[in-house]
Design a protein around this motif. Structure first.
Motif, PDB file in Angstrom:
ATOM      1  N   GLY A 286       0.794  -1.228   0.000  1.00 48.38           N
ATOM      2  CA  GLY A 286       0.000   0.000   0.000  1.00 48.38           C
ATOM      3  C   GLY A 286       0.819   1.267   0.000  1.00 48.38           C
ATOM      4  O   GLY A 286       0.353   2.312  -0.435  1.00 48.38           O
ATOM      5  N   TRP A 287       2.068   1.198   0.478  1.00 44.52           N
ATOM      6  CA  TRP A 287       2.916   2.381   0.559  1.00 44.52           C
ATOM      7  C   TRP A 287       3.727   2.547  -0.717  1.00 44.52           C
ATOM      8  O   TRP A 287       4.311   1.603  -1.226  1.00 44.52           O
ATOM      9  CB  TRP A 287       3.864   2.287   1.754  1.00 44.52           C
ATOM     10  CG  TRP A 287       3.192   2.527   3.073  1.00 44.52           C
ATOM     11  CD1 TRP A 287       2.775   1.576   3.959  1.00 44.52           C
ATOM     12  CD2 TRP A 287       2.864   3.790   3.644  1.00 44.52           C
ATOM     13  NE1 TRP A 287       2.196   2.172   5.052  1.00 44.52           N
ATOM     14  CE2 TRP A 287       2.241   3.532   4.886  1.00 44.52           C
ATOM     15  CE3 TRP A 287       3.035   5.106   3.239  1.00 44.52           C
ATOM     16  CZ2 TRP A 287       1.789   4.540   5.723  1.00 44.52           C
ATOM     17  CZ3 TRP A 287       2.583   6.117   4.062  1.00 44.52           C
ATOM     18  CH2 TRP A 287       1.967   5.841   5.288  1.00 44.52           C
ATOM     19  N   ARG A 288       3.784   3.783  -1.203  1.00 42.63           N
ATOM     20  CA  ARG A 288       4.595   4.094  -2.377  1.00 42.63           C
ATOM     21  C   ARG A 288       5.418   5.338  -2.096  1.00 42.63           C
ATOM     22  O   ARG A 288       4.991   6.242  -1.375  1.00 42.63           O
ATOM     23  CB  ARG A 288       3.709   4.307  -3.610  1.00 42.63           C
ATOM     24  CG  ARG A 288       2.932   3.068  -4.018  1.00 42.63           C
ATOM     25  CD  ARG A 288       2.132   3.327  -5.274  1.00 42.63           C
ATOM     26  NE  ARG A 288       3.008   3.664  -6.394  1.00 42.63           N
ATOM     27  CZ  ARG A 288       2.569   4.120  -7.564  1.00 42.63           C
ATOM     28  NH1 ARG A 288       1.271   4.289  -7.748  1.00 42.63           N
ATOM     29  NH2 ARG A 288       3.417   4.407  -8.530  1.00 42.63           N
ATOM     30  N   PRO A 383      -5.294   2.689   0.973  1.00 40.97           N
ATOM     31  CA  PRO A 383      -5.809   1.468   1.593  1.00 40.97           C
ATOM     32  C   PRO A 383      -6.407   0.521   0.556  1.00 40.97           C
ATOM     33  O   PRO A 383      -6.856   0.957  -0.519  1.00 40.97           O
ATOM     34  CB  PRO A 383      -6.893   1.994   2.551  1.00 40.97           C
ATOM     35  CG  PRO A 383      -6.538   3.426   2.788  1.00 40.97           C
ATOM     36  CD  PRO A 383      -5.922   3.899   1.504  1.00 40.97           C
ATOM     37  N   PRO A 384      -6.407  -0.781   0.854  1.00 43.03           N
ATOM     38  CA  PRO A 384      -6.964  -1.753  -0.101  1.00 43.03           C
ATOM     39  C   PRO A 384      -8.387  -1.430  -0.532  1.00 43.03           C
ATOM     40  O   PRO A 384      -8.740  -1.602  -1.696  1.00 43.03           O
ATOM     41  CB  PRO A 384      -6.893  -3.071   0.678  1.00 43.03           C
ATOM     42  CG  PRO A 384      -5.772  -2.873   1.644  1.00 43.03           C
ATOM     43  CD  PRO A 384      -5.822  -1.420   2.031  1.00 43.03           C
ATOM     44  N   CYS A 385      -9.213  -0.942   0.411  1.00 39.16           N
ATOM     45  CA  CYS A 385     -10.610  -0.658   0.067  1.00 39.16           C
ATOM     46  C   CYS A 385     -10.701   0.446  -0.983  1.00 39.16           C
ATOM     47  O   CYS A 385     -11.568   0.421  -1.856  1.00 39.16           O
ATOM     48  CB  CYS A 385     -11.409  -0.286   1.306  1.00 39.16           C
ATOM     49  SG  CYS A 385     -10.746   1.126   2.205  1.00 39.16           S
ATOM     50  N   GLY A 394      -6.909   4.974  -9.995  1.00 40.07           N
ATOM     51  CA  GLY A 394      -6.261   6.138 -10.574  1.00 40.07           C
ATOM     52  C   GLY A 394      -5.397   6.900  -9.608  1.00 40.07           C
ATOM     53  O   GLY A 394      -4.805   7.912  -9.973  1.00 40.07           O
ATOM     54  N   VAL A 395      -5.307   6.461  -8.357  1.00 42.90           N
ATOM     55  CA  VAL A 395      -4.519   7.159  -7.360  1.00 42.90           C
ATOM     56  C   VAL A 395      -3.058   6.752  -7.483  1.00 42.90           C
ATOM     57  O   VAL A 395      -2.739   5.565  -7.545  1.00 42.90           O
ATOM     58  CB  VAL A 395      -5.041   6.852  -5.940  1.00 42.90           C
ATOM     59  CG1 VAL A 395      -4.177   7.537  -4.896  1.00 42.90           C
ATOM     60  CG2 VAL A 395      -6.488   7.298  -5.797  1.00 42.90           C
ATOM     61  N   GLY A 396      -2.163   7.732  -7.528  1.00 42.57           N
ATOM     62  CA  GLY A 396      -0.748   7.424  -7.621  1.00 42.57           C
ATOM     63  C   GLY A 396       0.059   8.653  -7.966  1.00 42.57           C
ATOM     64  O   GLY A 396      -0.488   9.737  -8.173  1.00 42.57           O
ATOM     65  N   PHE A 397       1.380   8.496  -8.032  1.00 44.06           N
ATOM     66  CA  PHE A 397       2.253   9.601  -8.382  1.00 44.06           C
ATOM     67  C   PHE A 397       2.243   9.817  -9.894  1.00 44.06           C
ATOM     68  O   PHE A 397       2.216   8.862 -10.671  1.00 44.06           O
ATOM     69  CB  PHE A 397       3.679   9.327  -7.912  1.00 44.06           C
ATOM     70  CG  PHE A 397       3.830   9.333  -6.420  1.00 44.06           C
ATOM     71  CD1 PHE A 397       3.711  10.517  -5.711  1.00 44.06           C
ATOM     72  CD2 PHE A 397       4.089   8.169  -5.721  1.00 44.06           C
ATOM     73  CE1 PHE A 397       3.842  10.529  -4.335  1.00 44.06           C
ATOM     74  CE2 PHE A 397       4.224   8.161  -4.347  1.00 44.06           C
ATOM     75  CZ  PHE A 397       4.100   9.355  -3.645  1.00 44.06           C
ATOM     76  N   VAL A 398       2.279  11.064 -10.304  1.00 45.11           N
ATOM     77  CA  VAL A 398       2.303  11.395 -11.722  1.00 45.11           C
ATOM     78  C   VAL A 398       3.738  11.275 -12.234  1.00 45.11           C
ATOM     79  O   VAL A 398       4.645  11.900 -11.692  1.00 45.11           O
ATOM     80  CB  VAL A 398       1.777  12.827 -11.955  1.00 45.11           C
ATOM     81  CG1 VAL A 398       1.890  13.200 -13.427  1.00 45.11           C
ATOM     82  CG2 VAL A 398       0.331  12.933 -11.481  1.00 45.11           C
TER      83      VAL A 398
END
Length: 443
Positions: A286-288, A383-385, A394-398
């Motif tokens: 879950g951590w990036r 979170p997984p949910c 779509g959540v993440g670093f660009v």
């Protein structure tokens, strides 16, 4: 080191108390010619329509509490922050003087709300010895773009942590936002400079009052952003692990309020990558880390003063490098590999944010420089949910958005280079840290 369930529950209750019982946002907004508390009704009685498809985040240890910090360095930092265009800025090792300088800036008054060093000290305290291991009392604060803060019901709370012997007070600054990620309307605009006319911008009072007429949204997401200046020195590793565990628990614990997206942006002060992996490596992927945004894109280094180029993009192309060197004989350099030509063998050392600009501890022998380390980071937790829900993927670093700021030599008001025999190559740098800025796509 980690917290047991009972301990975690007590901490979560404490966080809820500082957020809800106090009924304050702990943020200040400039209106009617003065800085005033951001109205608690904005974050407690109205529903949010705020939409923001991405957030630019900047974390920066200013080092302004150091006795060697100069007015030229303060002006360089202010210049960097002004041109960052970040939605949210986290500042560490900030002293009261630099905060006062910030509060007097028209660009900040027009575009941001801010937490204060006094609010931080009221809850966290100033630690051992009043001024800690060096310099003036320091604090951690956040700046939030004004329209985002109002529309997303921004509120800040503080959680006190244990500090090491001789250290200043340690604590977590917790920023909560409620954002509608499904709306097609973009709810925030880039900050405006004071010299750029913007007759169409709503007044602050209009923005606040308009909240009562908004239609409640069912798809709001809780974004929790935590910043801190974690304990330093290698011998403080066990204490630091406990501090990191506390921050993690406020983002991932089932006993915490539901957090759809968690962000930890801080000066971690760790001595090795293993320290972070021990705390954040077991959350099922879950951590990036914001460094992932680099991919194969060259590092972007942002300058340190008004006479420096605002951005210098590196390239593997030799002719491009030649043109850059011809136009700027001394371009900002902040990394061991500023052009990003070598493979990343050790990301903990390769993209160091501390130890390269001011390699030596004041008064220490010159034969033993600091070990350069990447201790200033932006970590993202989904979170997984949230990852499994519609749109969560779509959540993440660009990609390509990773920037390191503060890598340009400080210049005075006349554009002349400033020098400091303690700095690398005898140059003056804005801070002994580089700041890190990344863009997070929210859906």
């Amino acid at each position: 080191m980690s917290y047991d369930d009972d301990q975690d529950t007590r901490i979560t209750k404490k966080l809820k108390t500082t957020t809800n019982t106090a009924s304050i946002s702990n943020l200040y907004i400039f209106k009617s010619g003065q800085w005033s508390p951001l109205s608690p009704s904005t974050s407690s009685t109205s529903s949010s329509n705020a939409c923001c498809k991405s957030l630019k985040l900047l974390t920066y240890n200013t080092w302004s509490s150091s006795p060697s910090h100069s007015p030229h360095q303060s002006q360089a930092i202010i210049h960097i922050l002004r041109h960052s265009k970040a939605h949210i800025i986290a500042l560490q090792e900030l002293d009261q003087q630099l905060q006062q300088n910030l509060l007097s800036q028209n660009w900040l008054r027009d575009n941001y709300v801010i937490s204060t060093v006094d609010s931080y000290w009221h809850t966290i305290g100033q630690g051992d010895g009043g001024t800690g291991k060096e310099g003036r009392p320091e604090a951690v604060i956040v700046l939030v773009r004004r329209e985002l803060a109002i529309n997303a019901h921004a509120r800040v709370s503080f959680v006190k942590m244990d500090n090491g012997k001789g250290e200043q007070g340690k604590g977590l600054v917790v920023l909560d936002l409620d954002l509608d990620l499904d709306s097609s309307h973009q709810g925030t605009q880039p900050p405006r400079d004071e010299d750029e006319p913007d007759p169409g911008r709503l007044a602050v009072d209009d923005l606040v009052s308009s909240q009562s007429h908004r239609t409640p949204k069912k798809n709001n997401k809780r974004i929790r952003i935590i910043t801190s200046h974690f304990s330093s020195l290698p011998q403080n590793a066990p204490l630091r692990a406990a501090q990191l565990g506390l921050a993690q628990s406020l983002l991932t614990s089932p006993s915490s309020p539901v957090v759809d997206i968690g962000i930890l942006m801080a000066d971690f002060n760790v001595s090795s990558e293993a320290e972070l992996e021990n705390v954040f490596g077991a959350e099922e992927g879950g951590w990036r880390d914001g460094i992932e945004a680099l991919a194969a894109v060259p590092v972007v280094v942002v300058g340190g003063g008004p006479s420096n180029p605002t951005k210098t993009n590196s390239s593997n192309n030799k002719s491009r490098r030649h043109r850059m060197n011809k136009n700027h004989p001394h371009p900002p350099v902040s990394l061991q590999d500023p052009l990003n030509l070598e493979p990343r063998r050790d990301p903990f050392r390769q993209h160091a944010t501390f130890g390269s600009l001011y390699p030596f501890v004041a008064g220490a022998p010159r034969s033993k420089p600091r070990k350069a380390r990447r201790i200033d980071r932006v970590l993202l937790f989904v979170p997984p949910c949230t990852r499994e829900s519609e749109g969560g993927g779509g959540v993440g670093f660009v990609r390509g958005s990773y920037e390191e700021v503060g890598g340009g030599q400080v210049r005075d008001g006349e554009g002349r280079r400033c020098w400091d025999r303690q700095g690398r190559e005898g140059r003056m740098w804005p801070s002994d840290h580089l700041g890190v800025a990344v863009v997070v796509a929210l859906g």
